[in-house]
Design a protein around this motif. Structure first.
Motif, PDB file in Angstrom:
ATOM      1  N   PHE A 369       5.287   5.935  39.166  1.00 40.24           N
ATOM      2  CA  PHE A 369       6.366   6.710  39.760  1.00 40.24           C
ATOM      3  C   PHE A 369       7.722   6.059  39.529  1.00 40.24           C
ATOM      4  N   ALA A 370       7.784   4.720  39.566  1.00 41.78           N
ATOM      5  CA  ALA A 370       9.059   4.043  39.327  1.00 41.78           C
ATOM      6  C   ALA A 370       9.607   4.404  37.943  1.00 41.78           C
ATOM      7  N   VAL A 371       8.734   4.407  36.930  1.00 40.98           N
ATOM      8  CA  VAL A 371       9.163   4.776  35.572  1.00 40.98           C
ATOM      9  C   VAL A 371       9.536   6.254  35.527  1.00 40.98           C
ATOM     10  N   LEU A 372       8.741   7.090  36.185  1.00 42.12           N
ATOM     11  CA  LEU A 372       9.031   8.527  36.214  1.00 42.12           C
ATOM     12  C   LEU A 372      10.379   8.792  36.879  1.00 42.12           C
ATOM     13  N   HIS A 373      10.652   8.094  37.957  1.00 41.46           N
ATOM     14  CA  HIS A 373      11.927   8.263  38.655  1.00 41.46           C
ATOM     15  C   HIS A 373      13.087   7.828  37.766  1.00 41.46           C
ATOM     16  N   TRP A 374      12.909   6.722  37.062  1.00 42.96           N
ATOM     17  CA  TRP A 374      13.960   6.225  36.161  1.00 42.96           C
ATOM     18  C   TRP A 374      14.211   7.220  35.031  1.00 42.96           C
ATOM     19  N   LEU A 375      13.143   7.758  34.456  1.00 44.66           N
ATOM     20  CA  LEU A 375      13.298   8.737  33.378  1.00 44.66           C
ATOM     21  C   LEU A 375      13.966  10.012  33.882  1.00 44.66           C
ATOM     22  N   ASN A 376      13.628  10.421  35.097  1.00 44.81           N
ATOM     23  CA  ASN A 376      14.251  11.622  35.658  1.00 44.81           C
ATOM     24  C   ASN A 376      15.747  11.416  35.855  1.00 44.81           C
ATOM     25  N   ALA A 377      16.131  10.223  36.330  1.00 46.94           N
ATOM     26  CA  ALA A 377      17.556   9.922  36.497  1.00 46.94           C
ATOM     27  C   ALA A 377      18.270   9.892  35.149  1.00 46.94           C
ATOM     28  N   LEU A 378      17.558   9.429  34.123  1.00 52.02           N
ATOM     29  CA  LEU A 378      18.146   9.326  32.786  1.00 52.02           C
ATOM     30  C   LEU A 378      18.256  10.686  32.109  1.00 52.02           C
ATOM     31  N   ILE A 379      17.202  11.500  32.225  1.00 51.58           N
ATOM     32  CA  ILE A 379      17.138  12.785  31.525  1.00 51.58           C
ATOM     33  C   ILE A 379      17.712  13.918  32.372  1.00 51.58           C
ATOM     34  N   GLY A 380      17.472  13.849  33.673  1.00 48.75           N
ATOM     35  CA  GLY A 380      17.962  14.891  34.563  1.00 48.75           C
ATOM     36  C   GLY A 380      17.009  16.053  34.750  1.00 48.75           C
TER      37      GLY A 380
END
Length: 610
Positions: A369-380
């Motif tokens: 989830f930490a990686v998923l959250h980071w990717l979501n913040a990066l990609i939107g």
């Protein structure tokens, strides 16, 4: 049956069985001191010689909410029944009842019940008199030199001393004078998110020393509606000096005293958690307190009966004549957002991130989830973040995948010899097995190596499923076009030609929903089928039939799963197909997809016979 296919069948069958079980299950005590009188009002426990009081008493339903009867008040009617102080923050709206000084009216401004903008806000707390009362109350337990009716109780009517609307930076103070020299105050403060601070004080002008214990409680009248899915915990969640405990609602009435209460030495919290929302009592870090979880008046045949309650009870404190005693604690009431809860944990609430149900594979779900959250913040966009996460996972597993696909390529090469061996051995299984082992040894082939990536995918798949199912960040999160909620199944349906025909489709959870295939489940079946065409064909007819049907069975099974999970599986299959195709070409094979579909497979021209 050769070892390669045995292991592959075993791994795939294991995955199939577990997912099938999930699909079938997926849904569209000893009472502590404190008694209730005939009117249904709470009578707090009497003081003792030592001042040791077990509990502030159970906040039982009133007569209008007696077991077996449904309340007839709407929320608006219940709110109009007493004076209130409004709560208005960027993320919360509601009010505090002056009767009892309880926080019993709270809705989440950022979340709606449905996707529609006209849908009601998610209501977290509700007042007594409604269908499902749910509230937080703070008070005092009388112990020495004062009677319980001389301290404020759940029916005490408070007055507003300062403040008009509770908002960030604008606290509200309530006051009550017992007429015997004790003046009580409650000061409520709230931040920009979901954290309330409650400061209770008692001013002693009685002329004599008194002793009492401050407490906080969260009460739910009747067992709440839950998702009821076994991988998700809903009920009590508490941290006690680093030890996390989860208690289901149906277990609460049977808790013994030792199971019900925990003496916390330094750090802890306790409250109720739903799938996406939580109400938690949080004593100040470093505080000693008693953590209590219990239920009373529960009738197994009536889920709306009884009261479920969590409490934080602090040590007895003496207020000397002329002095003022203060007790401060916090109350979290809001959405279980990973980033918000993590910030509270970093601010001093030990283990607060574990209030999110990470499950047995927490060592995988947390970093995923930490990686998923980071990717979501990066990609939107959470849908594309899931695809990005899939790329990262496949990159990490690529070394193992490479060995697996090389092994599969070699197995492909041995297919003609395997067929000849089968013809020679006939029904002699022992001779067949011996010949296969010699063939593997001679060509340096490890048939088990092809199964390792599949076995590793199972816990990763389960962990990602857990993340998608329990974390609020995917709730109502859109991807593209018709996918407006990644936590819900694909809403398109083959039954109405994906919206071209003018009739609706079965609702999720209904008997016929499994046949209402959306675009994503169909793409999943096709991707599994294409990937399967690159693998060695089983020599056994039964195996061949099982493998032929498996993509389409999974297509129907996963049609009711969250869109985010189906996106992951489609991306995983597609990337796997590309990897395997490329690696097999590097090993001297040129997969001919059309020819392979027809049962043909040819080697690259000019490659040497091995």
């Amino acid at each position: 049956m050769d070892d390669q296919n045995k292991n592959l069948i075993l791994a795939t069958a294991l995955s199939f069985v577990v997912i099938l079980v999930w699909f079938l299950l997926f849904p569209p005590p000893e009472q502590a001191p404190g008694v209730t009188d005939a009117s249904g009002e709470v009578t707090a426990p009497a003081s003792t010689a030592t001042g040791e009081v077990a509990s502030p008493g159970v906040a039982t339903p009133t007569e209008s909410q007696a077991p077996g009867e449904l309340p007839d008040q709407t929320v608006d009617a219940a709110l109009a029944g007493n004076d209130r102080v409004d709560i208005e923050t960027p993320r919360l709206t509601g009010s505090i009842s002056l009767e009892g000084g309880r926080i019993d009216d709270l809705s989440l401004s950022d979340y709606r019940e449905e996707l529609s903008e006209d849908s009601d806000l998610v209501r977290l707390l509700s007042p007594v008199g409604t269908e499902a009362p749910y509230y937080a109350l703070h008070g005092w337990i009388a112990t020495v030199g004062v009677d319980q009716d001389q301290v404020p109780g759940p029916d005490t009517v408070w007055s507003v001393e300062s403040g008009s609307t509770l908002a960030p930076g604008a606290p509200v103070t309530l006051t009550w004078d017992n007429g015997a020299g004790l003046t009580f105050r409650k000061t409520f403060a709230v931040d920009d998110d979901y954290m309330f601070t409650v400061n209770q004080t008692v001013e002693n002008n009685s002329g004599a020393d008194v002793a009492m214990r401050p407490y906080g409680l969260v009460a739910r009248h009747g067992e709440p509606d839950t998702v009821g899915f076994f991988i998700l915990h809903e009920g009590v969640v508490r941290m006690s000096d680093g030890e996390l405990e989860e208690i289901d609602y149906d277990d609460m009435p049977d808790l013994s005293t030792d199971e019900s209460r925990v003496e916390v030495v330094e750090n802890g919290w306790v409250g109720f958690t739903d799938k996406y929302w939580m109400t938690t009592l949080i004593p100040a870090p470093g505080s000693e307190f008693r953590s209590v979880a219990r239920a009373a008046g529960v009738d197994e045949d009536n889920p709306r009966s009884g009261v479920y309650q969590t409490e934080t009870i602090y040590p007895q404190q003496t207020v000397a004549a002329g002095d003022t005693l203060s007790a401060e604690s916090q109350l979290f009431a809001g959405a279980k957002e990973w980033e918000t809860i993590r910030e509270y944990e970093q601010g001093g609430i030990e283990g607060f991130i574990d209030s999110i149900d990470w499950g047995w594979f927490f060592f995988l779900t947390k970093p995923i989830f930490a990686v998923l959250h980071w990717l979501n913040a990066l990609i939107g966009n959470m849908g594309w973040a899931i695809i990005g996460l899939t790329l990262i996972i496949k990159a990490i597993l690529f070394p193992l995948a490479f060995k697996s696909y090389v092994s599969m390529a070699k197995m492909r090469e041995l297919q003609p010899e395997m067929e000849k061996l089968k013809e020679r051995a006939g029904d002699n299984r022992e001779e067949m097995q011996k010949g296969m082992m010699e063939l593997y040894k001679k060509n340096k082939v490890n048939p088990a190596s092809g199964c390792l990536p599949i076995l590793l995918q199972i816990p990763i798949f389960f962990s990602l499923y857990k993340v998608i199912f329990v974390t609020i960040e995917l709730r109502h999160a859109p991807w593209i076009g018709w996918i407006k909620d990644l936590s819900a199944p694909d809403p398109s349906s083959i039954l109405n030609l994906f919206g071209l025909l003018p009739w609706s489709t079965p609702e999720p959870g209904s008997l016929f929903f499994i046949f209402s295939l959306g675009i994503l489940p169909i793409l999943l079946g096709v991707s599994m089928w294409l990937q399967q065409k690159l693998n060695p064909a089983p020599t056994d007819p039964t195996q061949k039939m099982i493998f032929a049907w498996m993509p389409w069975v999974f297509m129907f099974m996963l049609g009711g799963f969250a869109s985010g999970l189906v996106i992951y599986w489609i991306a995983n299959n597609t990337i796997t197909f590309i990897q395997q195709y490329t690696i097999m070409r590097s090993q001297g094979y040129k997969p001919d997809l059309l020819g392979n579909i027809l049962g043909a497979f040819r080697r690259d021209e000019g490659s040497e016979e091995k």
